[in-house]
Write a protein that holds these residues in place. Sequence first.
Motif, PDB file in Angstrom:
ATOM      1  N   ARG A 121       2.804 -17.383 -23.202  1.00 35.96           N
ATOM      2  CA  ARG A 121       1.839 -17.270 -24.293  1.00 35.96           C
ATOM      3  C   ARG A 121       1.789 -15.872 -24.884  1.00 35.96           C
ATOM      4  NH1 ARG A 121      -3.606 -19.488 -21.707  1.00 35.96           N
ATOM      5  NH2 ARG A 121      -3.171 -17.719 -20.341  1.00 35.96           N
ATOM      6  N   ASP A 122       2.571 -14.942 -24.389  1.00 30.84           N
ATOM      7  CA  ASP A 122       2.476 -13.544 -24.798  1.00 30.84           C
ATOM      8  C   ASP A 122       3.411 -13.182 -25.954  1.00 30.84           C
ATOM      9  OD1 ASP A 122       0.626 -13.262 -22.846  1.00 30.84           O
ATOM     10  OD2 ASP A 122       1.954 -12.281 -21.404  1.00 30.84           O
ATOM     11  N   LEU A 123       4.138 -14.163 -26.489  1.00 35.40           N
ATOM     12  CA  LEU A 123       5.075 -13.847 -27.561  1.00 35.40           C
ATOM     13  C   LEU A 123       4.341 -13.367 -28.810  1.00 35.40           C
ATOM     14  CD1 LEU A 123       7.921 -13.770 -28.712  1.00 35.40           C
ATOM     15  CD2 LEU A 123       7.685 -16.193 -29.297  1.00 35.40           C
ATOM     16  N   TRP A 124       3.403 -14.164 -29.294  1.00 35.42           N
ATOM     17  CA  TRP A 124       2.700 -13.783 -30.515  1.00 35.42           C
ATOM     18  C   TRP A 124       1.790 -12.575 -30.319  1.00 35.42           C
ATOM     19  CZ3 TRP A 124       4.555 -14.956 -34.929  1.00 35.42           C
ATOM     20  CH2 TRP A 124       5.290 -16.136 -35.092  1.00 35.42           C
ATOM     21  N   PRO A 125       1.085 -12.453 -29.174  1.00 33.96           N
ATOM     22  CA  PRO A 125       0.361 -11.188 -28.948  1.00 33.96           C
ATOM     23  C   PRO A 125       1.278  -9.971 -28.938  1.00 33.96           C
ATOM     24  CG  PRO A 125      -0.482 -12.879 -27.491  1.00 33.96           C
ATOM     25  CD  PRO A 125       0.722 -13.465 -28.166  1.00 33.96           C
ATOM     26  N   GLY A 126       2.488 -10.126 -28.405  1.00 37.28           N
ATOM     27  CA  GLY A 126       3.436  -9.018 -28.441  1.00 37.28           C
ATOM     28  C   GLY A 126       3.825  -8.646 -29.857  1.00 37.28           C
ATOM     29  N   ILE A 127       4.038  -9.668 -30.690  1.00 34.88           N
ATOM     30  CA  ILE A 127       4.359  -9.409 -32.097  1.00 34.88           C
ATOM     31  C   ILE A 127       3.167  -8.762 -32.798  1.00 34.88           C
ATOM     32  CG2 ILE A 127       4.918 -10.518 -34.293  1.00 34.88           C
ATOM     33  CD1 ILE A 127       6.495 -12.599 -32.687  1.00 34.88           C
ATOM     34  N   ALA A 128       1.945  -9.224 -32.469  1.00 33.26           N
ATOM     35  CA  ALA A 128       0.743  -8.600 -33.035  1.00 33.26           C
ATOM     36  C   ALA A 128       0.641  -7.134 -32.617  1.00 33.26           C
ATOM     37  CB  ALA A 128      -0.499  -9.371 -32.595  1.00 33.26           C
ATOM     38  N   GLY A 129       1.041  -6.839 -31.372  1.00 29.26           N
ATOM     39  CA  GLY A 129       1.026  -5.451 -30.916  1.00 29.26           C
ATOM     40  C   GLY A 129       1.997  -4.581 -31.699  1.00 29.26           C
TER      41      GLY A 129
END
Length: 245
Positions: free
Chosen positions: A16-24
């Motif tokens: 689930r961390d793909l989009w949060p990583g992109i947001a970062g």
Amino acid sequence: MMASHNAEPAQPLQHRDLWPGIAGLAAAGLLIAGYVLWWRTPDVGGSGALRRVLFFYLKESNRDASEATALVLLAAGLLFLFFLVALSRLAGNRSHLVLVGGTVFTSFLMVAAIAGNIFAITVEHTDVFPVLPGTSLIAILLLNAAYAAIVAAMAGAAVMLFAVWRAAQDSHGIPPWLGWSGLVVAVLSLAGPFSAWLTPVLLAAWVLGASVVLILNALESRREGTKRKGEGETPAVPPPGQAAP
């Protein structure tokens, strides 16, 4: 009642961390861009501060840049919150410190974005508030308040980074280089007003590295999940004498 054999296994949290990583990544880029724009604001120290501020805000291009700076920094703060949730999961039992420190950072960053640029926005959109020596004194006060908010924001970021560093000592989920680099930024952030002109950019660079870690973890988790799913899929063979569904 029998459980369904077709239920898919639960996906790892890292998936689930793909989009949060992109947001970062986006938050770090916007934070750097916003802070570079902020460096254009005049120095409010010394006897010539009033003159510098007055002539700075008399230029419409500078007022437009200030408005853009506010929007960029506010967007960076909102995107950082999405990244923060995934970072806290990575920190394990120190997630509460990561969340608290990151929330304090985001809150004061937004306060600084508004305080440091509201003078230019008001002048640009309000006809009864001109740029005069008297009103420029208000601009100096707001710019100092914005810098104080950045100092407070970096104090919150230091709590977050210290927690990530400690989590890196106990968990293999956080690369050692990410923990130690965060510790360096945290220590520099404790210098308060002497370092707040630079530490937000260093934090943004750290967020870039942490975002890459989240994205790589998510992609690796996705590959492993796809591999396990492919290995576990076998054609269903009905028992003898029983018709296939």
